[in-house]
Design a protein around this motif. Structure first.
Motif, mmCIF file in Angstrom:
data_model
loop_
_atom_site.group_PDB
_atom_site.id
_atom_site.type_symbol
_atom_site.label_atom_id
_atom_site.label_comp_id
_atom_site.label_asym_id
_atom_site.label_seq_id
_atom_site.Cartn_x
_atom_site.Cartn_y
_atom_site.Cartn_z
ATOM 1 N N ILE A 203 11.376 19.098 4.896
ATOM 2 C CA ILE A 203 10.697 18.910 6.182
ATOM 3 C C ILE A 203 10.473 17.409 6.337
ATOM 4 N N ARG A 204 10.916 16.870 7.459
ATOM 5 C CA ARG A 204 10.746 15.432 7.701
ATOM 6 C C ARG A 204 10.169 15.232 9.087
ATOM 7 N N ASP A 205 9.054 14.513 9.174
ATOM 8 C CA ASP A 205 8.533 14.146 10.484
ATOM 9 C C ASP A 205 9.448 13.077 11.064
ATOM 10 N N GLY A 206 9.783 13.215 12.345
ATOM 11 C CA GLY A 206 10.696 12.274 12.992
ATOM 12 C C GLY A 206 10.255 10.831 12.932
ATOM 13 N N ASP A 207 8.934 10.582 12.706
ATOM 14 C CA ASP A 207 8.483 9.190 12.606
ATOM 15 C C ASP A 207 8.876 8.563 11.261
ATOM 16 N N GLY A 208 9.408 9.385 10.345
ATOM 17 C CA GLY A 208 9.893 8.876 9.064
ATOM 18 C C GLY A 208 8.815 8.598 8.042
ATOM 19 N N LEU A 209 7.551 8.824 8.386
ATOM 20 C CA LEU A 209 6.464 8.491 7.459
ATOM 21 C C LEU A 209 6.075 9.648 6.558
ATOM 22 N N THR A 210 6.257 10.879 7.045
ATOM 23 C CA THR A 210 5.853 12.039 6.259
ATOM 24 C C THR A 210 7.079 12.894 5.969
ATOM 25 N N TYR A 211 7.304 13.181 4.694
ATOM 26 C CA TYR A 211 8.484 13.989 4.357
ATOM 27 C C TYR A 211 8.257 14.760 3.074
ATOM 28 N N ILE A 212 8.951 15.892 3.000
ATOM 29 C CA ILE A 212 8.893 16.812 1.869
ATOM 30 C C ILE A 212 10.348 17.103 1.492
ATOM 31 N N TYR A 213 10.775 16.617 0.336
ATOM 32 C CA TYR A 213 12.176 16.741 -0.060
ATOM 33 C C TYR A 213 12.279 17.470 -1.404
ATOM 34 N N PRO A 214 12.644 18.755 -1.399
ATOM 35 C CA PRO A 214 12.728 19.489 -2.663
ATOM 36 C C PRO A 214 13.962 19.106 -3.480
ATOM 37 N N GLY A 215 13.722 18.784 -4.747
ATOM 38 C CA GLY A 215 14.811 18.505 -5.677
ATOM 39 C C GLY A 215 15.027 19.682 -6.601
ATOM 40 N N ILE A 216 15.839 19.485 -7.634
ATOM 41 C CA ILE A 216 16.159 20.575 -8.546
ATOM 42 C C ILE A 216 14.916 20.955 -9.369
ATOM 43 N N HIS A 217 14.161 19.936 -9.808
ATOM 44 C CA HIS A 217 12.984 20.218 -10.651
ATOM 45 C C HIS A 217 11.659 19.857 -9.990
ATOM 46 N N ARG A 218 11.681 18.865 -9.089
ATOM 47 C CA ARG A 218 10.430 18.411 -8.492
ATOM 48 C C ARG A 218 10.625 18.194 -6.989
ATOM 49 N N VAL A 219 9.504 18.232 -6.269
ATOM 50 C CA VAL A 219 9.526 17.979 -4.828
ATOM 51 C C VAL A 219 8.968 16.572 -4.592
ATOM 52 N N THR A 220 9.696 15.765 -3.812
ATOM 53 C CA THR A 220 9.207 14.428 -3.469
ATOM 54 C C THR A 220 8.426 14.504 -2.166
ATOM 55 N N LEU A 221 7.176 14.007 -2.207
ATOM 56 C CA LEU A 221 6.333 13.948 -1.016
ATOM 57 C C LEU A 221 6.131 12.484 -0.638
ATOM 58 N N GLY A 222 6.329 12.199 0.649
ATOM 59 C CA GLY A 222 6.135 10.806 1.070
ATOM 60 C C GLY A 222 5.460 10.742 2.409
ATOM 61 N N GLY A 223 5.150 9.553 2.745
ATOM 62 C CA GLY A 223 5.435 8.329 2.011
ATOM 63 C C GLY A 223 4.687 7.195 2.697
ATOM 64 N N THR A 224 5.057 5.986 2.331
ATOM 65 C CA THR A 224 4.535 4.786 3.005
ATOM 66 C C THR A 224 5.690 3.841 3.313
ATOM 67 N N ARG A 225 5.498 2.988 4.329
ATOM 68 C CA ARG A 225 6.456 1.926 4.655
ATOM 69 C C ARG A 225 5.657 0.668 4.923
ATOM 70 N N GLU A 226 5.416 -0.100 3.855
ATOM 71 C CA GLU A 226 4.560 -1.285 3.959
ATOM 72 C C GLU A 226 5.412 -2.547 3.872
ATOM 73 N N LYS A 227 5.706 -3.080 5.045
ATOM 74 C CA LYS A 227 6.598 -4.240 5.142
ATOM 75 C C LYS A 227 5.932 -5.475 4.537
ATOM 76 N N GLY A 228 6.661 -6.146 3.659
ATOM 77 C CA GLY A 228 6.169 -7.399 3.083
ATOM 78 C C GLY A 228 5.279 -7.242 1.864
ATOM 79 N N SER A 229 4.990 -5.998 1.452
ATOM 80 C CA SER A 229 4.134 -5.793 0.270
ATOM 81 C C SER A 229 4.980 -5.730 -0.998
ATOM 82 N N TRP A 230 4.598 -6.560 -1.992
ATOM 83 C CA TRP A 230 5.315 -6.607 -3.268
ATOM 84 C C TRP A 230 4.605 -5.804 -4.361
ATOM 85 N N SER A 231 3.509 -5.125 -4.027
ATOM 86 C CA SER A 231 2.715 -4.447 -5.051
ATOM 87 C C SER A 231 3.399 -3.185 -5.569
ATOM 88 N N LEU A 232 3.473 -3.080 -6.896
ATOM 89 C CA LEU A 232 4.035 -1.881 -7.530
ATOM 90 C C LEU A 232 2.935 -0.971 -8.080
#
Length: 341
Positions: free
Chosen positions: A215-244
């Motif tokens: 499931i992906r929101d068209g704005d690209g900010l919220t998404y649910i992507y099921p993988g083989i073992h885990r589901v990836t939930l997102g996300g953020t888009r922070e332009k210019g941020s170098w923080s890990l």
């Protein structure tokens, strides 16, 4: 001339797939991959690996479509083979939903993915906050498995891999004939590219095996992507941020937004937080350049700046980079044969 030596800098999905394409196109080449980080510690390992293209404003749409189509075709063949499980490549169906109908109801890639269609009224009842949606089937590359599979393929073709930080492309001129720069966000410092900037992405990797559809929101900010073992939930888009460093506020925001799209995720277990820096610019830098210092020339091929869309176009851009390496080799062989005359 002797077998040309090619050094690929970077071991994310772009570096490894580019090295593989070079080895396939030029079997006589001696190829090595140099990187300070290999899987599972690359930006590619944080990415969900979904084949849903992001648009590059500075790249013609027909070129982006070609890159996507080549990548989809390549991965589709793997997904249809006995190696699919090891490579972490699988088909996944789902929905992209919009609060308002988008201007472009048919994205440029709609005829590359499988079964693209508008969502029915009945399907949209699952998403009461959204009034328009698209249903389709696409491919997903799970990482680390896909990167490890690429590494295995590279080793089988004789490519050498070395853990090494390259501070300056010039340090490689005595070891190889051609350098391929696939350093991702590292290219900001490596070649001083001021047009390259990070877009920080934080995601959650969760155990929720009952979630089968993306499931992906068209704005690209919220998404649910099921993988083989885990589901990836997102996300953020922070332009210019170098923080890990993970941001607990962002973690809560991501989880709450994803649960509003898929309430069953409230039961997700074993939540892991990952952060990556997408190497972003107006267009992918995919070009040849000849560096020269004191009469010494070093041919370089750049292939970086894929931003949030690297997995969607990685094979297409790798093939183009390999073609450019072929041009460099032809130029070197031409100059060496002229030197003999």
């Amino acid at each position: 001339m002797a077998a040309p030596k090619v050094a690929v800098v970077g071991a994310g999905v772009i570096g490894l797939s580019t090295a593989l394409c070079i080895a396939e196109i030029c079997p006589s080449c001696s190829v090595m991959v140099l990187s300070d980080q290999f899987s599972p510690n690359t930006t590619s390992d944080v990415a969900a690996g979904m084949l849903i293209p992001h648009t590059y404003p500075g790249t013609p749409i027909h070129v982006q479509k070609q890159w996507f189509k080549e990548t989809f075709t390549y991965l589709f063949a793997i997904s249809n083979s006995a190696e699919a499980s090891e490579a972490g490549i699988h088909l996944v169906s789902g929905w992209q939903v919009f609060k308002n109908t988008p201007k472009e109801e048919l994205p440029f890639w709609s005829d590359v993915v499988l079964g693209f269609r508008p969502m029915s009224e009945a399907e949209l009842q699952k998403f009461p906050q959204h009034q328009f949606g698209q249903a389709f089937t696409t491919l997903k590359c799970d990482c680390p498995p896909y990167l490890l599979w690429l590494e295995k393929r590279l080793k089988a073709t004789g490519v050498q891999m070395y853990t090494r930080k390259v501070a300056d492309l010039w340090e490689l001129h005595s070891e190889c004939n051609i350098v391929v720069n696939c350093a991702g966000i590292g290219a900001h410092q490596l070649v001083g590219d001021e047009k390259l900037f990070p877009v920080r992405g934080q995601v959650l990797k969760v155990h929720a095996p009952w979630v089968k559809n993306f499931i992906r929101d068209g704005d690209g900010l919220t998404y649910i992507y099921p993988g083989i073992h885990r589901v990836t939930l997102g996300g953020t888009r922070e332009k210019g941020s170098w923080s890990l460093s993970p941001d607990p506020g962002a973690t809560k925001g991501i989880f709450d937004r994803c649960c509003s799209l898929e309430p069953s995720l409230r039961g997700a277990q074993d939540i892991k937080v990952k952060v990556g820096l997408r190497p972003s610019r107006q267009c992918v830098r995919l070009q040849r350049e000849v560096l020269s210092q004191g009469g010494v020339k070093l041919p370089v091929v750049h292939n970086y700046g894929h931003g949030a869309g690297g997995f969607s176009v990685h094979r297409g851009t790798a093939k183009e980079a390999a073609r450019l390496v072929g041009e460099c080799i032809a130029a070197l062989q031409g100059s060496s044969s002229r030197a003999k005359l």
